[in-house]
Write an enzyme that holds these catalytic residues in place. Structure first.
Site, PDB file in Angstrom:
ATOM      1  N   CYS A   1       1.172  -1.324  -0.667  1.00 33.84           N
ATOM      2  CA  CYS A   1       0.049  -0.006   0.396  1.00 33.84           C
ATOM      3  C   CYS A   1       0.910   1.662   0.044  1.00 33.84           C
ATOM      4  O   CYS A   1       2.107   1.089   0.738  1.00 33.84           O
ATOM      5  CB  CYS A   1      -0.491   0.189   1.370  1.00 33.84           C
ATOM      6  SG  CYS A   1      -2.151   1.399   0.785  1.00 33.84           S
TER       7      CYS A   1
ATOM      8  N   ASP B   1      13.536  38.041  10.661  1.00 34.25           N
ATOM      9  CA  ASP B   1      13.269  37.714   8.330  1.00 34.25           C
ATOM     10  C   ASP B   1      12.684  39.510   8.818  1.00 34.25           C
ATOM     11  O   ASP B   1      12.759  40.628   7.820  1.00 34.25           O
ATOM     12  CB  ASP B   1      12.436  36.967   8.413  1.00 34.25           C
ATOM     13  CG  ASP B   1      12.042  37.723   6.837  1.00 34.25           C
ATOM     14  OD1 ASP B   1      11.102  37.789   6.500  1.00 34.25           O
ATOM     15  OD2 ASP B   1      13.129  38.080   5.516  1.00 34.25           O
TER      16      ASP B   1
ATOM     17  N   ARG C   1     -14.164 -14.098   1.731  1.00 41.08           N
ATOM     18  CA  ARG C   1     -12.765 -12.721   1.376  1.00 41.08           C
ATOM     19  C   ARG C   1     -11.941 -13.917   0.866  1.00 41.08           C
ATOM     20  O   ARG C   1     -11.698 -15.067   2.440  1.00 41.08           O
ATOM     21  CB  ARG C   1     -12.654 -12.128   2.416  1.00 41.08           C
ATOM     22  CG  ARG C   1     -13.165 -10.968   2.886  1.00 41.08           C
ATOM     23  CD  ARG C   1     -13.472 -10.171   4.155  1.00 41.08           C
ATOM     24  NE  ARG C   1     -13.578  -8.823   3.494  1.00 41.08           N
ATOM     25  CZ  ARG C   1     -14.586  -9.040   4.206  1.00 41.08           C
ATOM     26  NH1 ARG C   1     -15.696  -9.175   4.903  1.00 41.08           N
ATOM     27  NH2 ARG C   1     -15.549  -7.710   4.158  1.00 41.08           N
TER      28      ARG C   1
ATOM     29  N   CYS D   1     -25.694 -11.206   5.350  1.00 40.70           N
ATOM     30  CA  CYS D   1     -23.763 -11.574   4.962  1.00 40.70           C
ATOM     31  C   CYS D   1     -24.093 -12.506   3.900  1.00 40.70           C
ATOM     32  O   CYS D   1     -24.627 -13.264   4.344  1.00 40.70           O
ATOM     33  CB  CYS D   1     -23.023 -11.764   5.981  1.00 40.70           C
ATOM     34  SG  CYS D   1     -21.667 -11.687   5.441  1.00 40.70           S
TER      35      CYS D   1
ATOM     36  N   THR E   1     -12.103  -1.348  -4.640  1.00 43.04           N
ATOM     37  CA  THR E   1     -11.280  -0.724  -3.192  1.00 43.04           C
ATOM     38  C   THR E   1      -9.936  -0.066  -3.259  1.00 43.04           C
ATOM     39  O   THR E   1      -8.868  -0.702  -3.567  1.00 43.04           O
ATOM     40  CB  THR E   1     -11.760  -1.429  -2.469  1.00 43.04           C
ATOM     41  OG1 THR E   1     -13.192  -2.544  -2.500  1.00 43.04           O
ATOM     42  CG2 THR E   1     -11.507  -0.535  -1.036  1.00 43.04           C
TER      43      THR E   1
ATOM     44  N   CYS F   1     -24.656  -8.885  10.304  1.00 44.03           N
ATOM     45  CA  CYS F   1     -24.901  -9.983  10.280  1.00 44.03           C
ATOM     46  C   CYS F   1     -25.479 -10.603   9.038  1.00 44.03           C
ATOM     47  O   CYS F   1     -25.341 -12.310   8.651  1.00 44.03           O
ATOM     48  CB  CYS F   1     -23.839 -11.019  11.327  1.00 44.03           C
ATOM     49  SG  CYS F   1     -23.033  -9.994  12.026  1.00 44.03           S
TER      50      CYS F   1
END
Length: 690
Positions: free
Chosen positions: A97, A656, A342, A338, A173, A335
């Site tokens: 990444c 300055d 993955r 779902c 994604t 859930c």
């Protein structure tokens, strides 16, 4: 390599399995796949007799309703014991990444896995084809950051070809950093949706939350998506924003305002616990609290219907083109509906985002290649064998390319899916469960950590002696190849701590904090520190050789303007930019900065001491400006460097603006006079208290 088709003839007989465009293999046929990958022909039911002819005098019978039992069966391998059908697959295609988001991974990153432990492109294609053959209609490619994979476009082209076999959506994604360079080619490959992770609309805050620069590149990717959609690309575009209290929660309304004229769905995600992200409940905003904040600006915000498998609760401001969503994993889990599975980058199947149970698909796929990774050469040989078996079939009837041992893969997948729980743990349990860091759930690391205890696995992420630590230090990670395992996965997480000599009981030896054991510079790990209130005060002075300067400053008569006001703003700005100036300094969410300038003129009311810690050198004699910078935060590391940077930049600005009048002035006495927070407690210049 064989296909799910009969080999008894070049063209299957009547009743044999065929896969036409947009169809999936019915479970009644797939469960007959043998370990050789063959599907047996199924007997065809006799055709029903035709209905009697209709006449004007005979009433037309009502249309026959399709009974539930007549619906096309969904694969049993992808159906769990709670009757959830999993037709959505997320595949990590890289662990790498180009950002280091606060909620995603430990600050030092994670060790990279050896290449042979990661799925090759052919293996990803084979696994994708198998899941599509069982009814998966949506595949999302994740990471790490998928756009950093060199062959991401060719990979998407091969997965996109599965549209002929039932795949409907191919999504990505991404953090958007390099998406704009590859987006058009991805759309041509079949990309249908982009979820872009963006947690702030402020370029400075972006650098704080991602520990990297690049906001401009992300904005370019967003603009490119809208440009292609105006040309008819049809990309379904969502922006994902993880909301963290005290960090970016004030920007929610600005994100909602994006949906006024843009066809985009902004989704606010509840902050979730993963290893290494130091989750705590008080950092998390529940979606109802988010709703309250947004409704203060947009009272008409209303809920709109969504799909039953949506992860988000969807809302819209009437008249706005886009929509707003809330992903409520922590306060109101979804859930029960779902439908997601993955596959991690090292080939493990993970049936629940918050579950730590995983099963390897990679090792089973590689059995067809003697346990070795399947490269392009082996893949081409498998394809040639498969094409021989179906060369007489029309292209529209050819099944997807599957591994010869697909039956074994399906059985392993089925067993894992059947073990999926009804729901994941609640807030009180999740924060104490061991789980991969977020970067390792969709990404592909942790192959080397699977056989380690949770403590060793977590320690290895943080240890400066791991290969990741060596990369930070600029050392070739191959030098660790011969080191003992105990050394490689050391639990020491901070080289700033004192280290013992080889002799037991020897006196501790102090080390410089930003120097590794090899002598290279590195950033100190703060991952194992607890956030506390931190405060630091730094002081310095600008001493003048010309007595008229202080009068000119008081009366605002210098050519460049108001010295005190400009210098004060410069000091505050510098405190916030400290990580840009000091290479090994951590970005910090500063909560307060103040800069005070005291003009000391012995001829006007006498000397004025500068308070705790005193003024600059000289004991208050002479014409000078005393500067005090105070910085505070809630964090894991101190703000001494921010205070010193603020004080010194304030002094440089004074120099300055005054140098035209006094070229002999001196900046002196820069030091920290007060520090609070952390393990050392309160420290004051000249005395150690507490």
């Amino acid at each position: 390599m064989r296909m799910l088709a009969s080999t008894s003839a070049r063209r299957p007989p009547a009743g044999a399995l065929r896969i036409s465009r947009g169809r999936r293999i019915p479970f009644a046929q797939t469960r007959l796949i043998s370990t050789t990958g063959l599907a047996q022909p199924q007997p065809r039911e006799p055709a029903a007799p035709p209905p009697p002819p209709h006449s004007a005098t005979t009433p037309r019978p009502p249309p026959r309703r399709r009974l539930p039992m007549e619906a096309k069966p969904f694969s049993d391998f992808l159906t769990d014991t709670h009757h959830r059908q999993h037709d959505y697959l997320r595949i990590s295609v890289t662990e790498k990444c180009n950002l280091r988001c606060l909620y995603c991974m430990p600050e030092e990153g994670v060790p990279l896995s050896p290449p042979r432990e990661l799925l090759t492109t052919p293996e990803i294609v084979l696994i994708s084809g198998l899941f599509v053959s069982q009814g998966v209609t949506k595949i999302r490619l994740t990471g790490g950051e998928p756009t950093v994979r060199r062959d991401i476009v060719p990979l998407m082209q091969q997965i996109g070809a599965l549209r002929a076999h039932g795949l409907r959506e191919l999504c990505l994604t991404t953090n958007g950093l390099s998406l704009h360079r590859k987006l058009e080619a991805m759309v041509e490959a079949g990309l249908t949706g982009v979820n872009l992770s963006l947690d702030t609309l402020d370029p400075w805050q972006f650098q704080l939350m991602t520990r990297r620069q690049g906001f401009g590149a992300v904005q370019k990717s967003i603009d490119r998506i809208f440009e292609l959609n105006r040309a008819g690309a049809g990309i379904r575009f969502k922006i994902n924003c993880v909301v963290m209290r005290g960090l970016n929660d004030r920007e929610m309304v600005s994100f909602v305002d994006m949906t006024r004229d843009k066809d985009v769905e902004v989704r606010f995600i509840e902050y979730m616990p993963f290893d290494g992200n130091r989750w705590s409940e008080n950092k998390m905003l529940g979606y109802r609290e988010m709703l309250d904040v947004i409704r203060e600006a947009h009272p008409a915000l209303r809920e709109v219907p969504g799909h039953r498998n949506d992860t988000s609760k969807t809302y819209q401001v009437p008249g706005f083109r886009g929509r707003v969503g809330f992903i409520t994993s922590m306060t109101h889990n979804f859930c029960g509906t779902c439908n997601r599975l993955r596959v991690t980058g090292d080939g493990n199947l993970k049936v629940c985002l918050f579950g730590n149970a995983e099963v390897s698909l990679r090792d089973i796929v590689r059995k067809v290649n003697g346990g070795e990774p399947i490269g392009e050469e082996a893949f081409e040989a498998l394809k040639r064998t498969a094409m021989e078996e179906v060369r007489d079939l029309p292209p529209s009837e050819r099944p997807p390319l599957l591994a010869p041992n697909s039956r074994e893969l399906l059985e392993v997948i089925g067993m894992a899916v059947k073990r999926k729980k009804a729901k994941h743990a609640g807030i009180g349990e999740l924060e104490h469960m061991k789980n991969r860091p977020m970067i390792l759930i969709d990404p592909e690391t942790a192959g080397r950590h699977r056989n380690l205890s949770p403590t060793s696995r977590y320690s290895s992420y943080l240890s400066p002696s791991t290969p990741w630590g060596s990369l930070v230090a600029g050392i070739n990670p191959s030098t660790y190849a011969t080191r003992p395992l105990a050394r490689l996965f050391s639990t020491t997480s901070n080289l700033a701590q004192t280290t013992k000599e080889d002799d037991e009981g020897a006196r501790p030896r102090k080390r410089l904090t930003h120097v590794s054991t090899s002598g290279s510079a590195h950033m100190v790990s703060v991952s194992d520190k607890a956030p506390t209130r931190r405060l630091a005060v730094a002081r310095c002075s600008v001493r003048f050789s010309d007595a008229s300067v202080t009068a000119l400053v008081r009366e605002n008569q210098l050519a460049k303007g108001d010295v005190l006001a400009v210098a004060r703003v410069a000091g505050i700005m510098a405190a916030k930019r400290t990580p840009d100036l000091i290479p090994l300094c951590h970005p910090i969410a500063i909560s307060h900065v103040s800069v005070e300038l005291d003009v000391v003129d012995p001829g006007v009311g006498g000397d004025r001491p500068g308070g705790e810690g005193g003024g600059g050198g000289g004991g208050g004699q002479g014409y000078r400006i005393d500067i005090a910078a105070t910085v505070s935060c809630e964090g894991k590391t101190g703000v001494e460097m921010e205070a010193l940077t603020a004080a010194s930049t304030t002094a440089l600005t004074v120099y300055d603006m005054c140098k035209a009048v006094d070229k002999s002035m001196v900046i002196e006495g820069l030091r920290v006079v007060l520090k609070e927070g952390g393990k050392s407690g309160r420290w004051v210049e000249g005395a150690n208290v507490g």
